[in-house]
Design a protein around this motif. Structure first.
Motif, short mmCIF file in Angstrom:
data_model
loop_
_atom_site.label_atom_id
_atom_site.label_comp_id
_atom_site.label_asym_id
_atom_site.label_seq_id
_atom_site.Cartn_x
_atom_site.Cartn_y
_atom_site.Cartn_z
N ARG A 253 106.46 43.55 -19.06
CA ARG A 253 105.01 43.37 -19.24
C ARG A 253 104.32 43.13 -17.91
O ARG A 253 103.26 43.68 -17.64
N ARG A 254 104.93 42.27 -17.06
CA ARG A 254 104.34 42.02 -15.76
C ARG A 254 104.29 43.30 -14.92
O ARG A 254 103.30 43.59 -14.25
N THR A 255 105.37 44.08 -14.97
CA THR A 255 105.42 45.34 -14.22
C THR A 255 104.33 46.28 -14.69
O THR A 255 103.63 46.91 -13.88
N TRP A 256 104.14 46.38 -16.01
CA TRP A 256 103.11 47.26 -16.57
C TRP A 256 101.73 46.82 -16.12
O TRP A 256 100.91 47.65 -15.72
N VAL A 257 101.45 45.53 -16.17
CA VAL A 257 100.15 45.01 -15.77
C VAL A 257 99.90 45.29 -14.28
O VAL A 257 98.81 45.74 -13.88
N LEU A 258 100.92 45.04 -13.44
CA LEU A 258 100.77 45.26 -12.01
C LEU A 258 100.49 46.73 -11.69
O LEU A 258 99.59 47.07 -10.91
N VAL A 259 101.29 47.62 -12.28
CA VAL A 259 101.13 49.05 -12.02
C VAL A 259 99.75 49.52 -12.46
O VAL A 259 99.05 50.26 -11.74
N LEU A 260 99.32 49.07 -13.63
CA LEU A 260 98.01 49.48 -14.15
C LEU A 260 96.88 48.97 -13.26
O LEU A 260 95.92 49.69 -12.97
N LEU A 261 97.00 47.73 -12.78
CA LEU A 261 95.98 47.17 -11.91
C LEU A 261 95.93 47.88 -10.56
O LEU A 261 94.85 48.15 -10.02
N ILE A 262 97.10 48.20 -10.01
CA ILE A 262 97.15 48.88 -8.71
C ILE A 262 96.55 50.29 -8.81
O ILE A 262 95.78 50.72 -7.94
N ILE A 263 96.87 51.01 -9.89
CA ILE A 263 96.32 52.36 -10.07
C ILE A 263 94.80 52.28 -10.27
O ILE A 263 94.04 53.11 -9.74
N THR A 264 94.35 51.29 -11.04
CA THR A 264 92.91 51.10 -11.25
C THR A 264 92.22 50.84 -9.92
O THR A 264 91.18 51.43 -9.60
N MET A 361 82.10 44.27 -6.43
CA MET A 361 82.69 43.22 -7.28
C MET A 361 84.10 43.53 -7.77
O MET A 361 84.95 42.62 -7.80
N PRO A 362 84.42 44.76 -8.16
CA PRO A 362 85.76 44.98 -8.71
C PRO A 362 86.89 44.72 -7.73
O PRO A 362 87.99 44.33 -8.15
N PHE A 363 86.66 44.88 -6.43
CA PHE A 363 87.76 44.81 -5.48
C PHE A 363 88.33 43.41 -5.31
O PHE A 363 89.55 43.22 -5.46
N PRO A 364 87.52 42.36 -5.03
CA PRO A 364 88.13 41.02 -4.97
C PRO A 364 88.65 40.56 -6.32
O PRO A 364 89.66 39.84 -6.39
N VAL A 365 87.98 40.97 -7.40
CA VAL A 365 88.43 40.56 -8.74
C VAL A 365 89.79 41.16 -9.06
O VAL A 365 90.71 40.46 -9.53
N LEU A 366 89.97 42.46 -8.80
CA LEU A 366 91.26 43.10 -9.08
C LEU A 366 92.35 42.55 -8.16
O LEU A 366 93.50 42.38 -8.59
N ARG A 367 92.02 42.28 -6.89
CA ARG A 367 93.01 41.67 -5.99
C ARG A 367 93.45 40.31 -6.51
O ARG A 367 94.63 39.97 -6.49
N SER A 368 92.49 39.53 -6.95
CA SER A 368 92.81 38.20 -7.47
C SER A 368 93.65 38.30 -8.74
O SER A 368 94.60 37.54 -8.92
N MET A 369 93.32 39.23 -9.62
CA MET A 369 94.09 39.41 -10.85
C MET A 369 95.54 39.77 -10.54
O MET A 369 96.47 39.24 -11.18
N MET A 370 95.75 40.64 -9.56
CA MET A 370 97.12 41.00 -9.17
C MET A 370 97.84 39.84 -8.53
O MET A 370 99.03 39.60 -8.78
N SER A 371 97.12 39.10 -7.68
CA SER A 371 97.74 37.99 -6.96
C SER A 371 98.22 36.89 -7.89
O SER A 371 99.21 36.21 -7.63
N ILE A 426 87.73 57.36 -14.58
CA ILE A 426 89.17 57.10 -14.55
C ILE A 426 89.47 55.61 -14.43
O ILE A 426 90.18 55.05 -15.28
N PRO A 427 88.99 54.89 -13.38
CA PRO A 427 89.27 53.45 -13.34
C PRO A 427 88.67 52.68 -14.50
O PRO A 427 89.26 51.69 -14.97
N MET A 428 87.50 53.11 -15.00
CA MET A 428 86.90 52.43 -16.15
C MET A 428 87.78 52.58 -17.39
O MET A 428 87.97 51.62 -18.16
N SER A 429 88.37 53.76 -17.56
CA SER A 429 89.26 53.99 -18.71
C SER A 429 90.54 53.17 -18.57
O SER A 429 91.03 52.59 -19.55
#
Length: 463
Positions: A253-264, A361-371, A426-429
């Protein structure tokens, strides 16, 4: 000398020096190509009416210069992409073992080399294509992705609380916008008054000061045991293992979340950077035909979105989950690109910055989510992967959008921006898939960390 844990001055000076340089680069290349292709000096005026009396022959030559400038930009981006990708991945991963400062200092050296190369070519009127060689050499030291990867890893080391981490990463992005805006305005007047050489020289001076601060004043966040020395092969093996364990060592699950966040993250970076790379050429072209001063004001207005995005992150984080904040930012990017594609007047081009006010806004938020979903010992490996994909997407998008712009400028100059608006889907989807397939509950961060046996976290949820 007492050392400090403040990364913000490095980011601020880097932003000021770089955004003093970036508008100059495209304008310098554009004017040199204009001279070579048309065999006439570039028409400089105090207003935007220089296109009014253009003949059909003049328009044809302007389109030829536009194509040549966009292709030159593509060659420059491609020449720097491969070495920058490799160095980014190695350096930011290596920072987990040997400290974060190396990922900050090396790109600063590379940027200084690049700036001095521009100054040399401009001062001595050397062959323009030497700049492509300079781009390749400077990329051997890493690029902006390397430095930002190191800076965000540095911030992640210092912050324990999840909200604090999100806000401080947003502060770093805001510092880029604030100083970039000041640099963009001053560059237009500086170029108009003194030509290209003095702005290039001034940018180099700021970069030297920044390098000295990073080497002698900035404190390291990771304790390094200097007695431990590793052979080159062993160090590379450790790097590969740290990146492998980032994805294979945790739960599925963690791997899936990380990969999805990085691609987004990388897909949004592809669209945003690709559009920004063409803006100056678009403004120099008909029917806008902006002067260097208007280009400076336009760049400053564009960088103000860093400040408004920080305010947006701060306010929206009080009442909205991170996924909602990121979605609002992506919608902001799409609407602004759509509006840019139809901008035909100076007023409309400035008004484009209004719907773009939350685009960062999405860039620091997505970085924080991954971190938040990796342990502290994996921050370097994580941000190495993020910086690698970001460098790949930004360089690839700049080259791709430049090529598309060269092919479409004659019949529809705004086509690349309309394409970018469509690609925002694409990233929104992907963000929607993350929300629907993995609805993140209040204990999500702790669960993702504890499932693979790593340290627990007290961070708030990532969404």
């Amino acid at each position: 000398m007492k050392r400090l844990y403040f990364i913000e001055p490095v980011v601020a000076i880097y932003a000021f020096a770089s955004f003093m340089l970036y508008p100059l680069i495209q304008q310098y290349v554009y004017r040199r190509l204009w001279l070579e292709i048309t065999n006439s000096t570039y028409p400089v005026s105090e207003n935007t009416s220089q296109c009014a009396a253009n003949s059909s022959n003049h328009t044809s030559r302007q389109e030829e210069v536009q194509k040549a400038a966009s292709l030159f930009s593509m060659y420059t981006d491609l020449s720097s992409m491969i070495p920058s990708l490799i160095v980014t991945l190695l350096l930011v991963s290596y920072s987990d073992q040997r400290g974060r400062k190396i990922t900050i200092i090396m790109p600063l050296i590379g940027t200084l080399i690049y700036t001095l190369s521009f100054l040399t070519v401009s001062f001595f009127q050397l062959n323009l294509y030497l700049l492509i060689v300079a781009s390749f050499v400077s990329a051997l030291f890493g690029g902006i992705g390397t430095m930002l990867g190191g800076c965000f890893s540095y911030v992640a080391d210092l912050c324990e609380d999840g909200k604090q981490k999100t806000l401080r990463m947003a502060v770093v992005d805001m510092m880029i916008g604030m100083l970039a805006g000041v640099a963009s305005i001053s560059t237009g007047y500086f170029l108009h008054a003194a030509g290209f050489n003095w702005p290039f020289f001034t940018s180099a001076i700021f970069q030297v000061v920044n390098l000295l601060y990073a080497i002698f004043i900035l404190e390291e966040t990771r304790v390094i045991d200097r007695s431990e020395t590793l052979a080159c092969c062993q160090a590379l093996r450790n790097l590969a293992c740290s990146i492998y364990s980032l994805f294979a060592g945790g739960s599925r699950r963690r791997t899936w979340v990380l990969v999805l966040l990085i691609i987004t993250f990388s897909s949004l970076s592809f669209v945003n950077t690709g559009g920004l790379s063409i803006v100056t050429l678009y403004e120099l072209n008909e029917p806008l035909c902006w002067t260097e001063i208007l280009v400076g004001y336009g760049s400053a207005a564009g960088t103000s979105i860093f400040i408004t995005s920080f305010v947006g992150v701060f306010l929206f984080s009080l009442c909205l989950p991170n996924i909602a904040i990121a979605f609002i930012g992506m919608l902001s990017v799409a609407v602004s690109m759509l509006m840019t594609g139809f901008a035909k007047t100076t007023l409309t081009m400035f008004l484009v910055r209004i719907p773009a006010m939350f685009a960062i806004m999405p860039f620091p938020v997505l970085r924080s989510m991954m971190s938040k979903v990796v342990s502290k010992s994996e921050q370097g490996a994580l941000f190495a992967c993020v910086a690698f994909t970001e460098t790949l997407s930004t360089n690839g998008s700049a080259a791709s959008f430049s090529r598309i712009y060269a092919a479409t400028v004659a019949w529809c100059p705004g086509f690349v921006f309309l394409l970018g608006a469509g690609l925002c889907l694409i990233p929104m989807s992907l963000l929607g898939i993350l929300k629907c397939v993995h609805p993140l509950d209040p204990n999500d961060t702790q669960a993702l960390l504890s499932e693979d046996g790593t340290e627990a976290s007290d961070d708030p949820p990532v969404a």
